[in-house]
Design a protein around this motif. Structure first.
Motif, PDB file in Angstrom:
ATOM      1  N   PRO A 177       0.797  -1.244   0.000  1.00  0.00           N
ATOM      2  CA  PRO A 177       0.000   0.000   0.000  1.00  0.00           C
ATOM      3  C   PRO A 177       0.822   1.283   0.000  1.00  0.00           C
ATOM      4  O   PRO A 177       0.496   2.208  -0.753  1.00  0.00           O
ATOM      5  N   PRO A 178       1.891   1.395   0.812  1.00  0.00           N
ATOM      6  CA  PRO A 178       2.662   2.662   0.776  1.00  0.00           C
ATOM      7  C   PRO A 178       3.306   2.922  -0.585  1.00  0.00           C
ATOM      8  O   PRO A 178       3.347   4.065  -1.046  1.00  0.00           O
ATOM      9  N   VAL A 179       3.811   1.867  -1.229  1.00  0.00           N
ATOM     10  CA  VAL A 179       4.446   2.016  -2.542  1.00  0.00           C
ATOM     11  C   VAL A 179       3.417   2.438  -3.590  1.00  0.00           C
ATOM     12  O   VAL A 179       3.645   3.356  -4.385  1.00  0.00           O
ATOM     13  N   CYS A 180       2.259   1.766  -3.569  1.00  0.00           N
ATOM     14  CA  CYS A 180       1.200   2.099  -4.519  1.00  0.00           C
ATOM     15  C   CYS A 180       0.688   3.520  -4.288  1.00  0.00           C
ATOM     16  O   CYS A 180       0.471   4.270  -5.250  1.00  0.00           O
ATOM     17  N   ALA A 181       0.502   3.889  -3.029  1.00  0.00           N
ATOM     18  CA  ALA A 181      -0.002   5.230  -2.717  1.00  0.00           C
ATOM     19  C   ALA A 181       0.964   6.304  -3.205  1.00  0.00           C
ATOM     20  O   ALA A 181       0.548   7.313  -3.785  1.00  0.00           O
ATOM     21  N   ALA A 182       2.263   6.087  -2.991  1.00  0.00           N
ATOM     22  CA  ALA A 182       3.257   7.074  -3.427  1.00  0.00           C
ATOM     23  C   ALA A 182       3.235   7.233  -4.947  1.00  0.00           C
ATOM     24  O   ALA A 182       3.234   8.362  -5.469  1.00  0.00           O
ATOM     25  N   ALA A 183       3.197   6.115  -5.673  1.00  0.00           N
ATOM     26  CA  ALA A 183       3.182   6.170  -7.137  1.00  0.00           C
ATOM     27  C   ALA A 183       1.904   6.813  -7.657  1.00  0.00           C
ATOM     28  O   ALA A 183       1.934   7.648  -8.576  1.00  0.00           O
ATOM     29  N   MET A 184       0.756   6.459  -7.076  1.00  0.00           N
ATOM     30  CA  MET A 184      -0.522   6.999  -7.536  1.00  0.00           C
ATOM     31  C   MET A 184      -0.650   8.478  -7.220  1.00  0.00           C
ATOM     32  O   MET A 184      -1.139   9.265  -8.039  1.00  0.00           O
ATOM     33  N   HIS A 185      -0.217   8.890  -6.034  1.00  0.00           N
ATOM     34  CA  HIS A 185      -0.308  10.305  -5.662  1.00  0.00           C
ATOM     35  C   HIS A 185       0.563  11.168  -6.575  1.00  0.00           C
ATOM     36  O   HIS A 185       0.167  12.277  -6.970  1.00  0.00           O
TER      37      HIS A 185
END
Length: 325
Positions: free
Chosen positions: A70-78
Motif C-alpha cells: 500500500p505505501p508504494v502504490c499510494a506514493a506512485a498513484m499520488h
C-alpha cells in the motif's frame, strides 16, 4: 500480464515522445523569452514527468506480482495524480494565452510578460497542493475507493494491481472534480476565443484591408490548429471519465484499462499539437534539424531619421524584439 507491460511501454513512449521537444527548447533556451514558448515548455515538461509516473506505476505492478505494498502504490498513484492535475492546469494556461493572443493581440506582450511566470508557478503550485492533499488523506487513513464500493455494493477489490481505486475515495473525487472543472474551463475559453476571432476576422475583412501577416491573423491561424483537436480531446476525456466510473462496478474489466491507455497515448497527439501551434517552436524544430540556413545581414530604415540600420545575422526562427509572433 500484457496490460501490466503495456503500462510500462506507454510510460516509456510518453517519455521518448516528449524528450525531443524538451531538448529542442533547452538547446534554444532563448525561446523561453516568448510567453507561448515558455508555457509550451512548461506543459511539455509536465507531460514528460507524467510519463515517468506512468512508467513507475507499471513497474510497481511488475515488481510486485503478488500484490503491491500500500505505501508504494499510494506514493506512485499520488505522484501520477498530481501530474494529471498539472497537465490540465498547464493546458488551461495555454488556453488563456491563446485567448489573449487572439482577442487582445496588440496588447499581448504587455499582458503576458507580466503573467507568464505566474502561470508557470500556478501550475506547479497546484501540483504541490494535490500531493499534500493526497498525503493528508493517506495519513488520516480515510476510506479507499475499494473499501467504499465493497461497503456499498459488495464489490470485491483486486489487490494485485496498483490502481486509483486503491487510494482514498475522497482523493479520487477531488481529482475528478479538478479535471472536470479545468477541462470545461479550457473548452469554454477555446470556444469563446474561436467565436471572438471569427467576429474580428469578419470585421477586418469588411474593411477590405486584410493584412494576413498581422499579429492577429498569425495567432488566429495558429489557434485554429488547436481548436481542431479540441472536440477529439473532450470526447476522449468524457469517455475516459465514463469508463473510470464503469470500472468501479467491474474492477476486472480489461476494456476500461485499454481505453485508459489509449487516452494516455493520445496525450502525445495533444501535447505535440499544442507545441507546434507556436510559430517560434516550429521554427526551432526546423532549425534543430538543419532545415534553416543563416540569413545574410539586411538593412532596415530606423523610424525618425531615415537612416539604414545594419541588422545582425540571426536564425530565421529567432524573435526580433516585439516583432515576435
Amino acid at each position: 500480464m500484457i496490460l501490466l507491460l503495456m503500462k510500462v511501454l506507454v510510460g516509456l513512449l510518453l517519455m521518448a515522445a516528449f524528450s525531443l521537444p524538451l531538448t529542442v527548447i533547452v538547446v534554444n533556451i532563448q525561446l523561453l523569452d516568448e510567453p507561448m514558448s515558455l508555457l509550451v515548455f512548461n506543459m511539455t515538461l509536465i507531460y514528460y514527468v507524467f510519463g515517468v509516473s506512468f512508467f513507475l506505476i507499471g513497474m510497481t505492478d511488475v515488481l510486485y506480482p503478488e500484490g503491491v505494498p500500500p505505501p508504494v502504490c499510494a506514493a506512485a498513484m499520488h505522484f501520477s495524480m498530481a501530474m494529471a492535475v498539472g497537465l490540465k492546469v498547464a493546458a488551461l494556461s495555454v488556453a488563456v494565452d491563446q485567448f489573449i493572443g487572439v482577442v487582445h493581440s496588440l496588447r499581448y506582450y504587455a499582458i503576458m510578460d507580466v503573467w507568464k511566470w505566474k502561470m508557470v508557478f500556478l501550475t506547479w503550485f497546484c501540483m504541490a497542493m494535490m500531493v499534500l492533499f493526497c498525503l493528508a488523506c493517506y495519513l488520516l487513513d480515510l476510506e479507499t475507493s475499494d473499501e467504499y464500493f465493497l461497503r456499498l455494493f459488495g464489490i470485491q477489490p483486486s489487490n494485485e494491481e496498483c490502481r486509483m481505486l486503491g487510494v482514498t475515495h475522497l482523493t479520487n473525487i477531488v481529482l475528478e472534480v479538478v479535471l472536470l472543472v479545468t477541462s470545461l474551463s479550457s473548452a469554454v475559453l477555446f470556444i469563446h476565443t474561436a467565436i471572438q476571432g471569427v467576429k474580428q476576422e469578419r470585421r477586418i475583412a469588411s474593411r477590405n484591408i486584410v493584412d494576413t501577416s498581422s499579429r492577429f491573423f498569425v495567432r488566429f491561424k495558429s489557434f485554429k490548429r488547436i481548436v481542431k483537436l479540441l472536440l477529439t480531446v473532450l470526447a476522449l476525456d468524457i469517455l475516459g471519465t465514463g469508463f473510470r466510473i464503469a470500472r468501479s462496478w467491474n474492477p476486472q474489466m480489461s476494456a476500461t484499462q485499454l481505453v485508459h491507455l489509449v487516452r494516455v497515448l493520445c496525450l502525445i497527439l495533444e501535447g505535440w499539437t499544442y507545441g507546434l501551434s507556436s510559430p517560434a517552436v516550429r521554427a526551432a524544430f526546423r532549425s534543430f534539424f538543419g532545415c534553416i540556413k543563416r540569413q545574410t545581414p539586411v538593412s532596415r530604415i530606423v523610424p525618425g531619421n531615415g537612416l539604414p540600420l545594419q541588422v545582425r545575422p540571426a536564425l530565421a526562427w529567432q524573435p526580433s524584439g516585439r516583432e515576435r509572433f
